[in-house]
Design a protein around this motif. Sequence first.
Motif, PDB file in Angstrom:
ATOM      1  N   UNK A   1     -87.964 121.580  12.905  1.00 42.99           N
ATOM      2  CA  UNK A   1     -86.770 120.734  12.908  1.00 42.99           C
ATOM      3  C   UNK A   1     -87.210 119.343  12.461  1.00 42.99           C
ATOM      4  N   UNK A   2     -86.461 118.775  11.528  1.00 38.39           N
ATOM      5  CA  UNK A   2     -86.764 117.431  11.043  1.00 38.39           C
ATOM      6  C   UNK A   2     -85.974 116.425  11.873  1.00 38.39           C
ATOM      7  N   UNK A   3     -86.660 115.357  12.302  1.00 34.00           N
ATOM      8  CA  UNK A   3     -85.996 114.326  13.089  1.00 34.00           C
ATOM      9  C   UNK A   3     -86.425 112.958  12.597  1.00 34.00           C
ATOM     10  N   UNK A   4     -85.494 112.009  12.688  1.00 39.36           N
ATOM     11  CA  UNK A   4     -85.848 110.631  12.371  1.00 39.36           C
ATOM     12  C   UNK A   4     -86.662 110.065  13.530  1.00 39.36           C
ATOM     13  N   UNK A   5     -87.707 109.338  13.198  1.00 36.18           N
ATOM     14  CA  UNK A   5     -88.484 108.626  14.209  1.00 36.18           C
ATOM     15  C   UNK A   5     -87.695 107.378  14.618  1.00 36.18           C
ATOM     16  N   UNK A   6     -88.114 106.684  15.664  1.00 37.99           N
ATOM     17  CA  UNK A   6     -87.450 105.415  15.984  1.00 37.99           C
ATOM     18  C   UNK A   6     -87.454 104.451  14.786  1.00 37.99           C
ATOM     19  N   UNK A   7     -88.555 104.410  14.048  1.00 38.17           N
ATOM     20  CA  UNK A   7     -88.621 103.568  12.841  1.00 38.17           C
ATOM     21  C   UNK A   7     -87.606 104.051  11.800  1.00 38.17           C
ATOM     22  N   UNK A   8     -87.535 105.362  11.597  1.00 43.70           N
ATOM     23  CA  UNK A   8     -86.595 105.925  10.632  1.00 43.70           C
ATOM     24  C   UNK A   8     -85.157 105.700  11.052  1.00 43.70           C
ATOM     25  N   UNK A   9     -84.891 105.847  12.339  1.00 45.71           N
ATOM     26  CA  UNK A   9     -83.548 105.621  12.855  1.00 45.71           C
ATOM     27  C   UNK A   9     -83.136 104.157  12.683  1.00 45.71           C
ATOM     28  N   UNK A  10     -84.035 103.235  13.014  1.00 46.39           N
ATOM     29  CA  UNK A  10     -83.733 101.803  12.849  1.00 46.39           C
ATOM     30  C   UNK A  10     -83.490 101.476  11.377  1.00 46.39           C
ATOM     31  N   UNK A  11     -84.316 102.032  10.497  1.00 53.60           N
ATOM     32  CA  UNK A  11     -84.147 101.808   9.063  1.00 53.60           C
ATOM     33  C   UNK A  11     -82.801 102.354   8.596  1.00 53.60           C
ATOM     34  N   UNK A  12     -82.481 103.567   9.041  1.00 53.63           N
ATOM     35  CA  UNK A  12     -81.237 104.175   8.592  1.00 53.63           C
ATOM     36  C   UNK A  12     -80.029 103.451   9.160  1.00 53.63           C
ATOM     37  N   UNK A  13     -80.120 102.953  10.379  1.00 55.68           N
ATOM     38  CA  UNK A  13     -79.025 102.160  10.941  1.00 55.68           C
ATOM     39  C   UNK A  13     -78.828 100.882  10.132  1.00 55.68           C
ATOM     40  N   UNK A  14     -79.931 100.306   9.615  1.00 57.73           N
ATOM     41  CA  UNK A  14     -79.826  99.150   8.722  1.00 57.73           C
ATOM     42  C   UNK A  14     -79.097  99.517   7.440  1.00 57.73           C
ATOM     43  N   UNK A  15     -79.380 100.686   6.918  1.00 59.92           N
ATOM     44  CA  UNK A  15     -78.691 101.162   5.711  1.00 59.92           C
ATOM     45  C   UNK A  15     -77.207 101.358   6.000  1.00 59.92           C
ATOM     46  N   UNK A  16     -76.906 101.951   7.145  1.00 63.11           N
ATOM     47  CA  UNK A  16     -75.508 102.177   7.511  1.00 63.11           C
ATOM     48  C   UNK A  16     -74.749 100.850   7.612  1.00 63.11           C
ATOM     49  N   UNK A  17     -75.365  99.846   8.219  1.00 61.48           N
ATOM     50  CA  UNK A  17     -74.712  98.536   8.337  1.00 61.48           C
ATOM     51  C   UNK A  17     -74.508  97.917   6.955  1.00 61.48           C
ATOM     52  N   UNK A  18     -75.520  98.033   6.111  1.00 58.37           N
ATOM     53  CA  UNK A  18     -75.426  97.517   4.744  1.00 58.37           C
ATOM     54  C   UNK A  18     -74.313  98.225   3.985  1.00 58.37           C
ATOM     55  N   UNK A  19     -74.254  99.550   4.084  1.00 56.58           N
ATOM     56  CA  UNK A  19     -73.228 100.310   3.380  1.00 56.58           C
ATOM     57  C   UNK A  19     -71.830  99.992   3.893  1.00 56.58           C
TER      58      UNK A  19
END
Length: 146
Positions: free
Chosen positions: A92-110
């Motif tokens: 199972x692939x999961x986002x790490x805390x670093x990946x989650x924080x990065x992706x949340x930054x992308x979501x806010x930007x988008x």
Amino acid sequence: MKKTRTVHEVAFRLSHDMGQQIAPRLDALGADLAPQQLRTMRLIWSGENVTLVDVADTLKRDKAQVVRLIDKLVEAGMVTREPNPDDGRSKILQLTPKGLAFFEGIEALEAEFSEKLTEGIARKDLETFFRVSDILSKNLRDIDIP
């Protein structure tokens, strides 16, 4: 004689213009990720128990390509592979805390970008755009060009 606009021309221009605007903002988030890696992170973020096979099927890539793509995300500390309780052969692939924080930054930007992009467009027109875009995407996936 004025040339008639085509869907291809408009879609290309829209995609190009969006890329020109959003690329520098993505760079500012501090990760040098390819579009397929970002798309993979979105799949993992939005799905449940996403596996390498799920990513390969969605991206229409062979498993070896996806393994390399996932390996780079693991090396970057964005994704982990965890045992799949339903299938001992897959992970199972999961986002790490670093990946989650990065992706949340992308979501806010988008979200901010989308708000500015759609300024002055009626909700009804956006719904029509989304509906037509979905049909265009489906038609593209169904095209069988020899």
